[in-house]
Design an enzyme around this catalytic site. Structure first.
Site, PDB file in Angstrom:
ATOM      1  N   SER A 179     -14.238 -23.999 -28.031  1.00 27.82           N
ATOM      2  CA  SER A 179     -14.676 -22.936 -27.118  1.00 27.82           C
ATOM      3  C   SER A 179     -15.511 -23.529 -25.989  1.00 27.82           C
ATOM      4  CB  SER A 179     -15.536 -21.933 -27.889  1.00 27.82           C
ATOM      5  OG  SER A 179     -16.253 -21.086 -27.009  1.00 27.82           O
ATOM      6  N   TYR A 213     -22.364 -19.894 -33.345  1.00 32.19           N
ATOM      7  CA  TYR A 213     -21.008 -20.098 -32.822  1.00 32.19           C
ATOM      8  C   TYR A 213     -20.926 -21.431 -32.069  1.00 32.19           C
ATOM      9  CZ  TYR A 213     -16.602 -18.778 -30.511  1.00 32.19           C
ATOM     10  OH  TYR A 213     -15.303 -18.725 -30.070  1.00 32.19           O
ATOM     11  N   LYS A 272     -18.617 -24.645 -32.987  1.00 34.50           N
ATOM     12  CA  LYS A 272     -17.553 -25.107 -32.084  1.00 34.50           C
ATOM     13  C   LYS A 272     -17.863 -26.496 -31.517  1.00 34.50           C
ATOM     14  CE  LYS A 272     -14.707 -21.601 -32.348  1.00 34.50           C
ATOM     15  NZ  LYS A 272     -13.343 -21.763 -32.863  1.00 34.50           N
TER      16      LYS A 272
END
Ligand code: NAD
Length: 255
Positions: free
Chosen positions: A143, A156, A160
């Site tokens: 991401s 997150y 990632k």
């Protein structure tokens, strides 16, 4: 038909970006095993592939963060197709929460699904690719947050960022087996996750688009093409890299 006769395993392939990748790979001639934790998603996906392509399709229900499920679903794919040439790790969840009181359980869940799940599939499929001796392609979906901070995405981003670095390490270790390991960092792609964030006011689409030089949000097919490229012989000299597919978002220093 750039993937004619290849076998692809796509996690998170029941909907969103993973579904688009599985469909495009099937359209390019690959037989596909689609993995997700939701059987209804998988049945719909398999029906689409059967109706629109000549590819064979198999489905396997499992939780990518559970090592037993990973082994079982990889074994199911191999029982069906004999081997796996292409692995796409796309299953993922997002957590948006201020770090100061982010519950540890949510942190762990995000790391478990996004990072542990990717590692477990790389290991389970990579080991079999090495034993088979015919090389392979591994594509991990990371991401934007692996490259630049977005507020309230600590879990997150950590997951990632971990996937991005894991990709480099595996590329280094497995190059001698002719296994290319790369990742794709999507920008803002219109899927259920993003629609949900927009509905809850977490994402402001007009602010996001204003920052994207391409002038629009991404669509799932914007990721499917690059994934086919990284699965095809055209990318045989590319390994350990991350392909940013973000409409220029990160290049934009002018806001
Ligand atoms: P989505 O929610 O539409 O699809 C996610 C898929 O993963 C679903 O099929 C879901 O069932 C599956 N999944 C989730 N947890 C799982 C688990 N524990 N075990 C098995 N399957 C599981 O999401 P999406 O937007 O298509 O995102 C796909 C990937 O792309 C994710 O890894 C996400 O982090 C990444 N990504 C998305 C965007 C975006 O803007 N949509 C941007 C950057 C990265």
């Amino acid at each position: 038909m750039r993937l004619q006769g290849k076998v692809a395993l796509v996690t998170g392939g029941g909907r969103g970006i993973g579904a688009a990748i599985a469909r495009r790979m099937a359209s390019e001639g690959a037989n596909v095993c689609v993995v997700s934790r939701t059987d209804s998603e998988l049945q719909a996906q398999a029906a689409w592939i059967r109706e629109h392509t000549a590819a064979a399709v198999a489905v396997a229900v499992g939780d990518v963060s559970n090592p037993q499920d990973v082994e079982r679903t990889v074994a199911e794919a191999i029982a069906h197709f004999g081997h796996v040439d292409i692995l796409v790790n796309c299953a993922g969840i997002s957590v948006a929460h201020a770090s100061v009181d982010l519950p540890f359980e949510r942190w762990k869940q995000c790391l478990n699904v996004n990072l542990d799940g990717t590692f477990l599939y790389c290991q389970a499929v990579g080991r079999r690719m090495i034993e088979r001796g015919q090389g392979g392609k591994i594509i991990n979906i990371t991401s934007l947050v692996a490259h630049a901070a977005i507020p309230e995405r600590a879990a997150y981003a950590a997951s990632k960022g971990g996937v991005k670095q894991l990709t480099q390490n595996l590329a280094l270790e497995w190059a001698k087996y002719n296994i290319q390991v790369n990742s794709i960092s999507p920008g803002f792609i219109m899927t259920e996750i993003v629609r949900d964030y927009i509905a809850r006011g977490i994402h402001k689409p007009e602010k996001m688009v204003a920052r994207i030089p391409a002038g629009r949000m991404g669509e799932v097919d914007d990721i499917a093409g690059p994934a086919v490229f990284l699965a095809s012989p055209d990318s045989d000299y590319i390994t350990g890299t991350t392909l940013l597919v973000d409409g220029g978002f990160l290049a934009n220093g002018y806001v």
